[in-house]
Design a protein around this motif. Sequence first.
Motif, PDB file in Angstrom:
ATOM      1  N   THR A  88      98.623   2.647  80.656  1.00 25.20           N
ATOM      2  CA  THR A  88      98.269   2.758  82.078  1.00 25.20           C
ATOM      3  C   THR A  88      96.779   3.023  82.281  1.00 25.20           C
ATOM      4  O   THR A  88      96.293   2.997  83.413  1.00 25.20           O
ATOM      5  CB  THR A  88      99.064   3.897  82.748  1.00 25.20           C
ATOM      6  N   ALA A  89      96.057   3.295  81.199  1.00 27.48           N
ATOM      7  CA  ALA A  89      94.647   3.669  81.305  1.00 27.48           C
ATOM      8  C   ALA A  89      93.732   2.453  81.246  1.00 27.48           C
ATOM      9  O   ALA A  89      94.085   1.401  80.696  1.00 27.48           O
ATOM     10  CB  ALA A  89      94.281   4.637  80.183  1.00 27.48           C
ATOM     11  N   ARG A  90      92.551   2.633  81.808  1.00 28.27           N
ATOM     12  CA  ARG A  90      91.455   1.702  81.578  1.00 28.27           C
ATOM     13  C   ARG A  90      90.654   2.267  80.415  1.00 28.27           C
ATOM     14  O   ARG A  90      90.371   3.465  80.380  1.00 28.27           O
ATOM     15  CB  ARG A  90      90.572   1.577  82.824  1.00 28.27           C
ATOM     16  N   HIS A  91      90.266   1.415  79.492  1.00 29.61           N
ATOM     17  CA  HIS A  91      89.639   1.901  78.270  1.00 29.61           C
ATOM     18  C   HIS A  91      88.166   1.496  78.218  1.00 29.61           C
ATOM     19  O   HIS A  91      87.814   0.337  78.459  1.00 29.61           O
ATOM     20  CB  HIS A  91      90.400   1.357  77.055  1.00 29.61           C
ATOM     21  N   HIS A  92      87.329   2.469  77.921  1.00 31.61           N
ATOM     22  CA  HIS A  92      85.889   2.262  77.831  1.00 31.61           C
ATOM     23  C   HIS A  92      85.411   2.676  76.438  1.00 31.61           C
ATOM     24  O   HIS A  92      86.076   3.449  75.742  1.00 31.61           O
ATOM     25  CB  HIS A  92      85.153   3.105  78.880  1.00 31.61           C
ATOM     26  N   THR A  93      84.243   2.188  76.062  1.00 33.69           N
ATOM     27  CA  THR A  93      83.648   2.559  74.779  1.00 33.69           C
ATOM     28  C   THR A  93      82.208   2.989  74.987  1.00 33.69           C
ATOM     29  O   THR A  93      81.432   2.270  75.638  1.00 33.69           O
ATOM     30  CB  THR A  93      83.690   1.398  73.775  1.00 33.69           C
ATOM     31  N   LEU A  94      81.863   4.146  74.464  1.00 34.73           N
ATOM     32  CA  LEU A  94      80.497   4.654  74.508  1.00 34.73           C
ATOM     33  C   LEU A  94      79.938   4.691  73.089  1.00 34.73           C
ATOM     34  O   LEU A  94      80.676   4.920  72.136  1.00 34.73           O
ATOM     35  CB  LEU A  94      80.455   6.063  75.098  1.00 34.73           C
ATOM     36  N   THR A  95      78.639   4.503  72.965  1.00 31.82           N
ATOM     37  CA  THR A  95      77.978   4.648  71.675  1.00 31.82           C
ATOM     38  C   THR A  95      77.341   6.028  71.613  1.00 31.82           C
ATOM     39  O   THR A  95      76.479   6.371  72.433  1.00 31.82           O
ATOM     40  CB  THR A  95      76.900   3.565  71.475  1.00 31.82           C
ATOM     41  N   VAL A  96      77.791   6.820  70.649  1.00 37.93           N
ATOM     42  CA  VAL A  96      77.234   8.160  70.449  1.00 37.93           C
ATOM     43  C   VAL A  96      76.759   8.234  69.006  1.00 37.93           C
ATOM     44  O   VAL A  96      77.564   8.309  68.075  1.00 37.93           O
ATOM     45  CB  VAL A  96      78.290   9.258  70.725  1.00 37.93           C
ATOM     46  N   GLY A  97      75.446   8.174  68.817  1.00 35.56           N
ATOM     47  CA  GLY A  97      74.913   8.090  67.464  1.00 35.56           C
ATOM     48  C   GLY A  97      75.382   6.806  66.810  1.00 35.56           C
ATOM     49  O   GLY A  97      75.230   5.713  67.363  1.00 35.56           O
ATOM     50  N   ALA A  98      75.999   6.937  65.641  1.00 37.59           N
ATOM     51  CA  ALA A  98      76.496   5.766  64.916  1.00 37.59           C
ATOM     52  C   ALA A  98      77.956   5.468  65.238  1.00 37.59           C
ATOM     53  O   ALA A  98      78.534   4.524  64.673  1.00 37.59           O
ATOM     54  CB  ALA A  98      76.339   5.982  63.413  1.00 37.59           C
ATOM     55  N   ASP A  99      78.558   6.245  66.142  1.00 39.62           N
ATOM     56  CA  ASP A  99      79.993   6.120  66.415  1.00 39.62           C
ATOM     57  C   ASP A  99      80.278   5.414  67.736  1.00 39.62           C
ATOM     58  O   ASP A  99      79.500   5.509  68.694  1.00 39.62           O
ATOM     59  CB  ASP A  99      80.639   7.507  66.451  1.00 39.62           C
ATOM     60  N   CYS A 100      81.400   4.735  67.785  1.00 39.05           N
ATOM     61  CA  CYS A 100      81.927   4.162  69.018  1.00 39.05           C
ATOM     62  C   CYS A 100      83.013   5.093  69.523  1.00 39.05           C
ATOM     63  O   CYS A 100      84.027   5.296  68.843  1.00 39.05           O
ATOM     64  CB  CYS A 100      82.496   2.765  68.771  1.00 39.05           C
ATOM     65  N   VAL A 101      82.794   5.663  70.681  1.00 41.54           N
ATOM     66  CA  VAL A 101      83.693   6.683  71.225  1.00 41.54           C
ATOM     67  C   VAL A 101      84.553   6.079  72.335  1.00 41.54           C
ATOM     68  O   VAL A 101      84.033   5.464  73.274  1.00 41.54           O
ATOM     69  CB  VAL A 101      82.896   7.886  71.770  1.00 41.54           C
ATOM     70  N   ALA A 102      85.856   6.258  72.212  1.00 39.61           N
ATOM     71  CA  ALA A 102      86.796   5.749  73.213  1.00 39.61           C
ATOM     72  C   ALA A 102      86.936   6.736  74.361  1.00 39.61           C
ATOM     73  O   ALA A 102      87.103   7.938  74.143  1.00 39.61           O
ATOM     74  CB  ALA A 102      88.154   5.498  72.568  1.00 39.61           C
ATOM     75  N   VAL A 103      86.855   6.224  75.573  1.00 46.05           N
ATOM     76  CA  VAL A 103      87.084   7.012  76.785  1.00 46.05           C
ATOM     77  C   VAL A 103      88.194   6.329  77.569  1.00 46.05           C
ATOM     78  O   VAL A 103      88.111   5.136  77.870  1.00 46.05           O
ATOM     79  CB  VAL A 103      85.816   7.127  77.656  1.00 46.05           C
ATOM     80  N   HIS A 104      89.234   7.068  77.893  1.00 56.43           N
ATOM     81  CA  HIS A 104      90.402   6.520  78.582  1.00 56.43           C
ATOM     82  C   HIS A 104      90.421   7.033  80.024  1.00 56.43           C
ATOM     83  O   HIS A 104      90.395   8.237  80.256  1.00 56.43           O
ATOM     84  CB  HIS A 104      91.676   6.926  77.848  1.00 56.43           C
ATOM     85  N   GLU A 105      90.468   6.121  80.957  1.00 56.53           N
ATOM     86  CA  GLU A 105      90.405   6.462  82.380  1.00 56.53           C
ATOM     87  C   GLU A 105      91.786   6.301  83.029  1.00 56.53           C
ATOM     88  O   GLU A 105      92.367   5.216  83.013  1.00 56.53           O
ATOM     89  CB  GLU A 105      89.390   5.558  83.084  1.00 56.53           C
ATOM     90  N   PHE A 106      92.284   7.387  83.600  1.00 54.02           N
ATOM     91  CA  PHE A 106      93.584   7.390  84.278  1.00 54.02           C
ATOM     92  C   PHE A 106      93.349   7.620  85.766  1.00 54.02           C
ATOM     93  O   PHE A 106      92.894   8.689  86.176  1.00 54.02           O
ATOM     94  CB  PHE A 106      94.481   8.497  83.709  1.00 54.02           C
ATOM     95  N   ARG A 107      93.657   6.613  86.559  1.00 51.34           N
ATOM     96  CA  ARG A 107      93.395   6.696  87.997  1.00 51.34           C
ATOM     97  C   ARG A 107      94.623   7.185  88.754  1.00 51.34           C
ATOM     98  O   ARG A 107      95.756   6.934  88.334  1.00 51.34           O
ATOM     99  CB  ARG A 107      92.974   5.332  88.539  1.00 51.34           C
ATOM    100  N   PRO A 108      94.402   7.856  89.891  1.00 49.34           N
ATOM    101  CA  PRO A 108      95.550   8.262  90.716  1.00 49.34           C
ATOM    102  C   PRO A 108      96.238   7.044  91.301  1.00 49.34           C
ATOM    103  O   PRO A 108      95.693   5.937  91.292  1.00 49.34           O
ATOM    104  CB  PRO A 108      94.901   9.131  91.807  1.00 49.34           C
TER     105      PRO A 108
END
Length: 302
Positions: free
Chosen positions: A58-78
């Motif tokens: 149900t989430a929208r999935h985003h990716t951020l670059t933090v240093g050498a890592d790819c960080v997953a951010v999951h967005e859950f909307r009302p």
Amino acid sequence: MASLGWKVTRALFAVGERVAPSVAGRAAFELFSRTPSPRAQTEGERKAVSRAADFMRTARHHTLTVGADCVAVHEFRPDAGSGEAGRVLVVHGWRSRTEYMKTIIEGLRVAGFRVFAVDLPGHGQSTGRRLTIMKAVDTLASAGQWFGPFDLLLGHSFGGAAAVDAVSAAQKSATPLAARLALIAAPNSMSDILHGFSEEIGIGRRSRDNMVARIERLAGRSLEDFTGSRQLPRLRTPVLVVHAHDDREVPAGDARALAEAGSHVDLHWAPGLGHRRILSDAGVVSRVVSFAKAAMPLAKAG
């Protein structure tokens, strides 16, 4: 009973203390910051991830670059048409991931909040095999730049310690990270955690001093600065501390120390819920949602 691997590790660190404490300290730091192998999940962990599969879809999935890592951010909307009460950033603890925060995320989403949940480096869907408190703070700061500011930042366990430091750092800048801070089963002192780890693997004083020096060089400040009861008094942010007396991973005394930081800190006891069950308790979710609703909206809907 200690495993053979840990017995060998302790023996090697005992030798290192005598002949090469600098090398032993560096090795201890690498072991301390090494994240669990994603292939080494327990049966319970695999089941928890499987049960949350529909929830994660149900989430929208985003990716951020933090240093050498790819960080997953999951967005859950009302739910559509229900409006947006505000924005919340949720961060899990060590050997955890967004799926384990499912009940709290759902409670906040149902209450109208847009929830962003990060998988810290080396956890969940994020890459990497190393995580330090400094890298966790950088991750939260990056999430704030892209999706914040937030009405609430909620952290469990190690994520709570990172949340305190991230909010403290953001307070020095022009843009706040979060209007409120919720800490669930969070440790008070990274120094205490390091001490416990040192005893577990059997490193001596000289090796530990070298490990601490390495951490402080990377952080650019004293290890004692990563102490919640010293950081919270300097915050203007209302804080909710939730803890169980029977938590076997983070002592209840840590919650008391955090609560003594000032009148802006509210301590809520959750009896009998341990360290992880506390995340799925309806009473805890209700308390967190009420606390989030009390925040003045910082985030813009969009």
